[in-house]
Design a protein around this motif. Structure first.
Motif, PDB file in Angstrom:
ATOM      1  N   ARG A 273       0.831  -1.207   0.000  1.00 40.66           N
ATOM      2  CA  ARG A 273       0.000   0.000   0.000  1.00 40.66           C
ATOM      3  C   ARG A 273       0.861   1.250   0.000  1.00 40.66           C
ATOM      4  O   ARG A 273       0.602   2.203  -0.746  1.00 40.66           O
ATOM      5  CB  ARG A 273      -0.901  -0.029   1.235  1.00 40.66           C
ATOM      6  CG  ARG A 273      -1.931   1.085   1.270  1.00 40.66           C
ATOM      7  CD  ARG A 273      -2.909   0.929   0.160  1.00 40.66           C
ATOM      8  NE  ARG A 273      -4.013   1.855   0.284  1.00 40.66           N
ATOM      9  CZ  ARG A 273      -4.754   2.240  -0.722  1.00 40.66           C
ATOM     10  NH1 ARG A 273      -4.494   1.781  -1.938  1.00 40.66           N
ATOM     11  NH2 ARG A 273      -5.748   3.075  -0.551  1.00 40.66           N
ATOM     12  N   VAL A 277       1.139   4.170  -3.050  1.00 35.52           N
ATOM     13  CA  VAL A 277       0.915   5.608  -2.853  1.00 35.52           C
ATOM     14  C   VAL A 277       2.167   6.394  -3.225  1.00 35.52           C
ATOM     15  O   VAL A 277       2.104   7.409  -3.934  1.00 35.52           O
ATOM     16  CB  VAL A 277       0.502   5.889  -1.397  1.00 35.52           C
ATOM     17  CG1 VAL A 277       0.391   7.395  -1.166  1.00 35.52           C
ATOM     18  CG2 VAL A 277      -0.815   5.199  -1.080  1.00 35.52           C
ATOM     19  N   GLU A 282      -1.847   5.660  -7.201  1.00 33.99           N
ATOM     20  CA  GLU A 282      -3.190   6.003  -6.765  1.00 33.99           C
ATOM     21  C   GLU A 282      -3.720   7.258  -7.444  1.00 33.99           C
ATOM     22  O   GLU A 282      -4.713   7.825  -7.016  1.00 33.99           O
ATOM     23  CB  GLU A 282      -3.193   6.220  -5.240  1.00 33.99           C
ATOM     24  CG  GLU A 282      -2.946   4.954  -4.441  1.00 33.99           C
ATOM     25  CD  GLU A 282      -4.139   4.017  -4.493  1.00 33.99           C
ATOM     26  OE1 GLU A 282      -5.244   4.466  -4.850  1.00 33.99           O
ATOM     27  OE2 GLU A 282      -3.962   2.836  -4.178  1.00 33.99           O
ATOM     28  N   ASP A 326      -8.041  12.686  -2.806  1.00 35.73           N
ATOM     29  CA  ASP A 326      -8.675  11.372  -2.757  1.00 35.73           C
ATOM     30  C   ASP A 326      -9.227  11.190  -1.351  1.00 35.73           C
ATOM     31  O   ASP A 326      -8.477  11.041  -0.384  1.00 35.73           O
ATOM     32  CB  ASP A 326      -7.639  10.292  -3.091  1.00 35.73           C
ATOM     33  CG  ASP A 326      -8.255   8.910  -3.222  1.00 35.73           C
ATOM     34  OD1 ASP A 326      -9.119   8.572  -2.388  1.00 35.73           O
ATOM     35  OD2 ASP A 326      -7.875   8.172  -4.145  1.00 35.73           O
ATOM     36  N   LEU A 329      -8.083   7.969   0.610  1.00 37.51           N
ATOM     37  CA  LEU A 329      -6.714   7.993   1.123  1.00 37.51           C
ATOM     38  C   LEU A 329      -6.586   8.934   2.316  1.00 37.51           C
ATOM     39  O   LEU A 329      -5.890   8.620   3.300  1.00 37.51           O
ATOM     40  CB  LEU A 329      -5.749   8.410   0.017  1.00 37.51           C
ATOM     41  CG  LEU A 329      -5.471   7.389  -1.082  1.00 37.51           C
ATOM     42  CD1 LEU A 329      -4.507   7.964  -2.107  1.00 37.51           C
ATOM     43  CD2 LEU A 329      -4.907   6.105  -0.499  1.00 37.51           C
ATOM     44  N   GLN A 332      -7.907   7.241   5.267  1.00 40.62           N
ATOM     45  CA  GLN A 332      -6.987   6.206   5.756  1.00 40.62           C
ATOM     46  C   GLN A 332      -5.862   6.820   6.574  1.00 40.62           C
ATOM     47  O   GLN A 332      -5.451   6.274   7.601  1.00 40.62           O
ATOM     48  CB  GLN A 332      -6.430   5.421   4.580  1.00 40.62           C
ATOM     49  CG  GLN A 332      -5.544   4.260   5.024  1.00 40.62           C
ATOM     50  CD  GLN A 332      -5.207   3.320   3.876  1.00 40.62           C
ATOM     51  OE1 GLN A 332      -5.686   3.490   2.773  1.00 40.62           O
ATOM     52  NE2 GLN A 332      -4.396   2.332   4.161  1.00 40.62           N
ATOM     53  N   ILE A 407       0.780   9.357   1.883  1.00 39.87           N
ATOM     54  CA  ILE A 407      -0.486   9.931   1.420  1.00 39.87           C
ATOM     55  C   ILE A 407      -0.390  11.450   1.351  1.00 39.87           C
ATOM     56  O   ILE A 407      -0.863  12.078   0.398  1.00 39.87           O
ATOM     57  CB  ILE A 407      -1.637   9.484   2.340  1.00 39.87           C
ATOM     58  CG1 ILE A 407      -1.866   7.969   2.190  1.00 39.87           C
ATOM     59  CG2 ILE A 407      -2.906  10.258   2.038  1.00 39.87           C
ATOM     60  CD1 ILE A 407      -2.867   7.398   3.170  1.00 39.87           C
TER      61      ILE A 407
END
Length: 443
Positions: A273, A277, A282, A326, A329, A332, A407
């Motif tokens: 993940r 990113v 993404e 986003d 994201l 998260q 992110i």
């Protein structure tokens, strides 16, 4: 090619200027001859041909290099008064190339022959001065053409040399990087020229590649270091399951191995993940995100968990916060911060979620009044598998803050420690649409 183009343009302009100038001078000569002829003809109306002959003799005495020439003949063609001798037959009207002799000098002039009672009057303007002007113009245009050729060739050679010199620097840097030296950068001269801006762009690209390579090396090292223990533990559990004679003991070993495998899968999923990113995989179409609503939603979602664990979650969020990003994201990243606060703070800790909009960014803070982390450990907490010493006994793999940082960077912002007076905190700075470059960086 540029030199030839400039030379052709100079030749065309010179040719046009020469023709226009030459025609203007010829018209001036024709006008001068016409005015002089008319003046003598007007004089003849009063005093006859004799008065014209007298005027010609007076003009001959006052002659200079720019004076006109005259010829007055009777009906039989015999000269009455003259400053020249004609070398061509006389005929009425204009003649552009009238050949004549003046003493030992033979010349060509523009003439006007006019009839009058008892003879002909010829007024001639010598073309010698016109030829000299034509010759001067030709020399000037030839010099200009030669200078333009020389300047064009010289400028082309200089530009070619400068271009090859600048490109050779890029080539040298590229060859050094191909050879493995990723620290090399294209030299800049600070002129802000096209080449200098290109060098800056290439250097930014190389910095990005270098950061990715460093990140890859760090990931490889972290994976090798931090996964060695769980993999060893998994092998031991499988070995115990394969050699154990007691069924219950074998089942327990298989169950433990399964849990260990699940933990490894979680680590690899988190690493993948983060890599997605950071590698900008993404970058789907970004939309306007209501940050105020997102923060309030996250606070409402996690507040019961904080209260159940005897902690408090306070939120101070102003209305109208928006940016392009986003939403999943961003949610998260906030979830990781709130999970860390739940996991690594003692009971009766107060956690505060705040947001503040500046002219170009939205700053999101999550701070607690817990014990915090030592200063020596704080700077490395955004690295993969980095954990504070006090958190070693709690669940987790040390990847949460690394994902938060990835992110934030993916949205053109940054995540750093906020360093409150007491406890621990993280601040996420995200660019807003008012920032001209932010939209381009997000798309």
């Amino acid at each position: 090619m540029v030199a030839l183009a400039f030379s052709a343009a100079t030749l065309a302009i010179g040719g046009i200027a020469y023709i226009v100038t030459h025609e203007a001078l010829e018209k001036q000569l024709d006008h001068r001859v016409a005015v002089e002829s008319q003046a003598l003809l007007d004089q003849a109306k009063e005093g006859g041909p004799a008065s014209i002959a007298q005027s010609i003799r007076l003009r001959e005495k006052a002659r200079n290099s720019s004076s006109l020439d005259y010829l007055l003949v009777d009906d039989a063609g015999r000269p009455i008064a003259a400053t020249i001798s004609p070398l061509v037959p006389l005929k009425e009207g204009y003649e552009e190339f009238f050949r004549f002799r003046r003493g030992r000098y033979t010349g060509v002039g523009q003439s006007l022959t006019s009839a009058l009672p008892g003879g002909l009057l010829v007024v001639i303007a010598d073309r010698h001065d016109l030829k000299e002007i034509d010759r001067t113009l030709e020399m000037l245009f030839a010099g200009a053409l030669g200078a333009m050729l020389a300047l064009g060739v010289g400028a082309a050679a200089l530009i070619g040399w400068l271009t090859r010199r600048r490109l050779s620097r890029v080539d040298t840097t590229a060859k050094a990087i191909i050879a493995g030296d990723l620290t090399q950068r294209v030299p800049r001269d600070g002129s802000q020229s096209e080449f200098d801006r290109l060098a800056a762009t290439l250097n930014q690209m190389l910095d990005r590649i270098g950061a990715l390579m460093d990140n890859l090396r760090q990931v490889s090292s972290d994976v090798a270091h931090d996964l060695r223990t769980p993999l060893t533990r998994l092998c031991n559990q499988l070995e115990r399951a394969s050699t154990g004679e007691d069924e219950a003991e074998r089942a327990a070993a298989i169950h433990a191995a399964r849990n260990q495998a699940d933990e490894l899968l979680e680590i690899f999923a988190a690493l993948l993940r983060i890599a997605e990113v950071e590698g900008l995989a993404e970058r789907r179409a970004l939309v306007s995100v209501d940050v105020t609503a997102l923060l309030e939603e996250m606070a409402d979602t996690y507040r019961p968990d904080f209260e159940a664990s005897e902690r408090r979650l306070l939120a101070s969020i102003p209305p109208g916060l928006r940016l392009r990003g986003d939403r999943r994201l961003l949610a998260q990243a906030l979830s990781n911060l709130l999970e860390n606060a739940l996991r690594h703070t003692p009971s009766r800790t107060t956690v505060t979620l705040t947001a503040l909009a500046s002219q170009s960014t939205i700053n999101i803070r999550l701070e607690d009044d817990g014990p915090g982390v030592p200063e020596a450990e704080a700077d490395r907490l955004f690295q993969r598998f980095a954990r504070a010493e006090a958190s070693r006994t709690t669940a987790g793999h040390g990847l949460g803050l690394a994902l938060v940082k990835a992110i934030a960077a993916g949205h053109g912002g940054e995540a750093t420690l906020s360093r409150p007076a007491r406890g621990f905190g993280v601040i996420i700075r995200l660019p807003t649409p008012a920032r001209g470059a932010s939209d381009a960086s997000l798309n």
